[in-house]
Scaffold this active site. Structure first.
Site, PDB file in Angstrom:
ATOM      1  N   TYR A 141       1.818 -19.852  18.247  1.00 56.23           N
ATOM      2  CA  TYR A 141       3.282 -19.445  18.803  1.00 56.23           C
ATOM      3  C   TYR A 141       3.821 -18.399  17.234  1.00 56.23           C
ATOM      4  O   TYR A 141       4.255 -17.227  17.065  1.00 56.23           O
ATOM      5  CB  TYR A 141       4.080 -19.730  18.334  1.00 56.23           C
ATOM      6  CG  TYR A 141       3.990 -20.817  20.076  1.00 56.23           C
ATOM      7  CD1 TYR A 141       3.403 -20.755  20.487  1.00 56.23           C
ATOM      8  CD2 TYR A 141       5.187 -21.436  20.461  1.00 56.23           C
ATOM      9  CE1 TYR A 141       3.360 -21.944  21.901  1.00 56.23           C
ATOM     10  CE2 TYR A 141       5.727 -21.990  21.724  1.00 56.23           C
ATOM     11  CZ  TYR A 141       3.749 -22.180  22.091  1.00 56.23           C
ATOM     12  OH  TYR A 141       3.542 -22.659  23.364  1.00 56.23           O
ATOM     13  N   LYS A 191      -7.580 -31.607  19.776  1.00 55.49           N
ATOM     14  CA  LYS A 191      -8.366 -30.802  21.085  1.00 55.49           C
ATOM     15  C   LYS A 191      -9.747 -30.900  19.061  1.00 55.49           C
ATOM     16  O   LYS A 191     -10.339 -30.004  19.047  1.00 55.49           O
ATOM     17  CB  LYS A 191      -8.092 -29.500  20.997  1.00 55.49           C
ATOM     18  CG  LYS A 191      -9.841 -28.999  22.009  1.00 55.49           C
ATOM     19  CD  LYS A 191      -9.097 -29.660  23.578  1.00 55.49           C
ATOM     20  CE  LYS A 191     -10.713 -29.523  24.060  1.00 55.49           C
ATOM     21  NZ  LYS A 191     -10.712 -30.126  24.900  1.00 55.49           N
ATOM     22  N   ASP A 223      -6.409 -33.110  26.263  1.00 57.60           N
ATOM     23  CA  ASP A 223      -6.686 -33.278  28.010  1.00 57.60           C
ATOM     24  C   ASP A 223      -6.831 -34.088  28.647  1.00 57.60           C
ATOM     25  O   ASP A 223      -5.874 -35.009  29.259  1.00 57.60           O
ATOM     26  CB  ASP A 223      -8.021 -32.676  28.286  1.00 57.60           C
ATOM     27  CG  ASP A 223      -8.987 -32.638  27.567  1.00 57.60           C
ATOM     28  OD1 ASP A 223      -8.792 -32.984  26.007  1.00 57.60           O
ATOM     29  OD2 ASP A 223     -10.101 -32.610  27.700  1.00 57.60           O
ATOM     30  N   ASP A 247       4.340 -27.859  23.247  1.00 57.65           N
ATOM     31  CA  ASP A 247       5.483 -27.236  24.082  1.00 57.65           C
ATOM     32  C   ASP A 247       5.300 -28.199  25.796  1.00 57.65           C
ATOM     33  O   ASP A 247       6.298 -28.249  26.468  1.00 57.65           O
ATOM     34  CB  ASP A 247       5.033 -25.805  24.064  1.00 57.65           C
ATOM     35  CG  ASP A 247       6.040 -25.134  24.787  1.00 57.65           C
ATOM     36  OD1 ASP A 247       7.039 -26.076  25.376  1.00 57.65           O
ATOM     37  OD2 ASP A 247       6.395 -24.274  24.445  1.00 57.65           O
ATOM     38  N   ASP A 251       6.773 -30.620  28.689  1.00 62.67           N
ATOM     39  CA  ASP A 251       7.540 -30.446  29.703  1.00 62.67           C
ATOM     40  C   ASP A 251       7.201 -31.524  30.792  1.00 62.67           C
ATOM     41  O   ASP A 251       7.451 -32.114  32.192  1.00 62.67           O
ATOM     42  CB  ASP A 251       7.286 -29.197  30.242  1.00 62.67           C
ATOM     43  CG  ASP A 251       8.297 -28.097  30.044  1.00 62.67           C
ATOM     44  OD1 ASP A 251       9.128 -28.810  29.137  1.00 62.67           O
ATOM     45  OD2 ASP A 251       8.449 -27.240  30.565  1.00 62.67           O
TER      46      ASP A 251
END
Ligand code: NAD
Length: 378
Positions: A141, A191, A223, A247, A251
């Site tokens: 970001y 990752k 994942d 992020d 959710d």
């Protein structure tokens, strides 16, 4: 004691849920003898309409000079033009950056009376009680270069995923410390099979684990984590991860709790606040429900204020050092759910459906009636 709190209600349902939160905070103050000095300021779309900016420097200063910020939500269709130079969300990014809030904590608890409110099977949800810690000020970001440009073969764009060791270490330590105060299990999500930043993340998690021998550390690829958080959510205690993964995963886990209207969050930085001799450590922080401004139900007295109440509980715990009062507010939410009170988003056929204001009335009443384990103080 006295506490100074900046209140940024924002847009849409933000002002509706914050109004009920402030009533509950006032009731906490009256019951336990604290003074919460709340000062409101305009942010988000409402501020763009007034000043052309999503947040102005005086508001940032107001926030920085207090003990905590209580934030509602910003945004809405009126300010949604993707070509706009100023967007309501700029307010949140500016607050995180200026106040150096690098750790976002999202506790996810599935309340027993809401087991059927989630699309996930109830038997998988029993016992779900985790905190997801998301790094907030680094990664994709904010990394540079970040740009979009036209070439002879069409558009190209680049974002940069970069992390430094100090950035990784400080957020991992937040995860380890939180786990120490809970079930002592930390899942570090990365990752590492593909990304260099992931390999740095995993290396530092392994090295820092020596400082926290009482915490069981596991590594999980993002994942796999996305799958396990739905398949077996009760296995998680504290999950720590970088900005973008956090992020998305936060959710995802919001679905477990049945509604966005149920989940609180705390964003903490390095600034500690003066505390009472021998008392709990206090940190400056920003507290907000995780949901947005919900334009589809704004102004209809339909918004669920429970995520805001739970955010207040976090504010009382981390920024005020008031553990008892925090637990009482969490108890009030449990009690209302057990009694069957629901806003529309979490309603079942046999629920006692109430509006935002009525939920506020009920919460204030329950708080006043809750057994007080401490004597009111001055
Ligand atoms: P949203 O969270 O506002 O709403 C998603 C869905 O959940 C809607 O159906 C809404 O009615 C429902 N919902 C959300 N909170 C609820 C509550 N407390 N009670 C009952 N139902 C609730 O997400 P969105 O629709 O994607 O975004 C709407 C606006 O909010 C956009 O402008 C977006 O940019 C903004 N947004 C702001 C924040 C923030 O301020 N931190 C976060 C997310 C989205």
């Amino acid at each position: 004691m006295e506490y100074k709190i900046a209140v940024l209600a924002g847009d849409g349902i933000g002002p509706e849920v914050i109004a009920q939160g402030l009533r509950l905070l006032e009731a906490v103050g009256a019951r336990y003898g604290h003074h919460f000095h709340c000062q409101a300021a305009t942010v988000g779309g409402a501020a763009i309409d007034l000043t052309g900016r999503a947040i102005d420097p005086a508001t940032l200063e107001l926030c920085a000079s207090g003990d905590a910020v209580l934030f509602g939500a910003v945004g809405g269709p009126k300010w949604d033009d993707p070509k706009a130079r100023v967007r309501p969300e700029d307010a949140i990014l500016a607050l995180r950056k200026e106040l150096k809030l690098y750790a976002n904590l999202r506790p996810v608890k599935v309340h027993a009376p809401l087991l059927d409110a989630s699309p996930i099977k109830a038997e998988r949800l029993k016992g779900v009680d985790m905190v997801v810690v998301r790094e907030l000020t680094g990664g994709l970001y904010f990394g540079k270069p970040k740009k979009r440009w036209q070439t002879s073969r069409g558009w190209r764009a680049v974002d940069t995923l970069a992390y430094s060791q100090p950035e990784v270490d400080r957020i991992l330590r937040v995860g380890f410390r939180l786990a120490q105060g809970r079930r002592k299990k930390l899942t570090s999500v990365d990752k590492a099979n593909i990304l260099e930043t992931g390999r740095l993340w995993r290396q530092r998690a392994q090295e820092l684990a020596a400082e926290f021998p009482d915490v069981a550390l596991e590594h999980m690829l993002v994942d796999t984590a996305a799958m396990q958080l739905i398949r077996e959510p009760a296995r998680f205690d504290v999950v720590v991860t970088e900005n973008t993964f956090g992020d998305i995963l936060t959710d995802e886990v919001a679905v477990l709790a049945g509604s966005m209207g149920m989940l609180p969050s705390a964003s903490l930085g390095a600034r500690s606040l003066p505390g009472v001799e021998g008392g709990p450590k206090r940190l400056f922080g920003l507290y907000e429900p995780i949901h947005g401004s919900a334009p589809d139900i704004a102004g209809q007295n339909k918004a669920n204020p429970l995520a805001t109440f739970l955010s207040l509980a976090l504010l009382l715990r981390y920024s005020c050092g008031l553990e008892v009062e925090s637990a009482v507010v969490e108890g009030v939410v449990e009690e209302l759910l057990r009694a069957g009170y629901r806003t529309g988003d979490i309603a079942a056929p046999d629920s006692r459906v109430v509006g935002t204001r009525e939920m506020g009335d009920l919460a204030v009443r329950a708080l006043k009636a809750s057994p007080s384990p401490v004597t009111p103080r001055d």
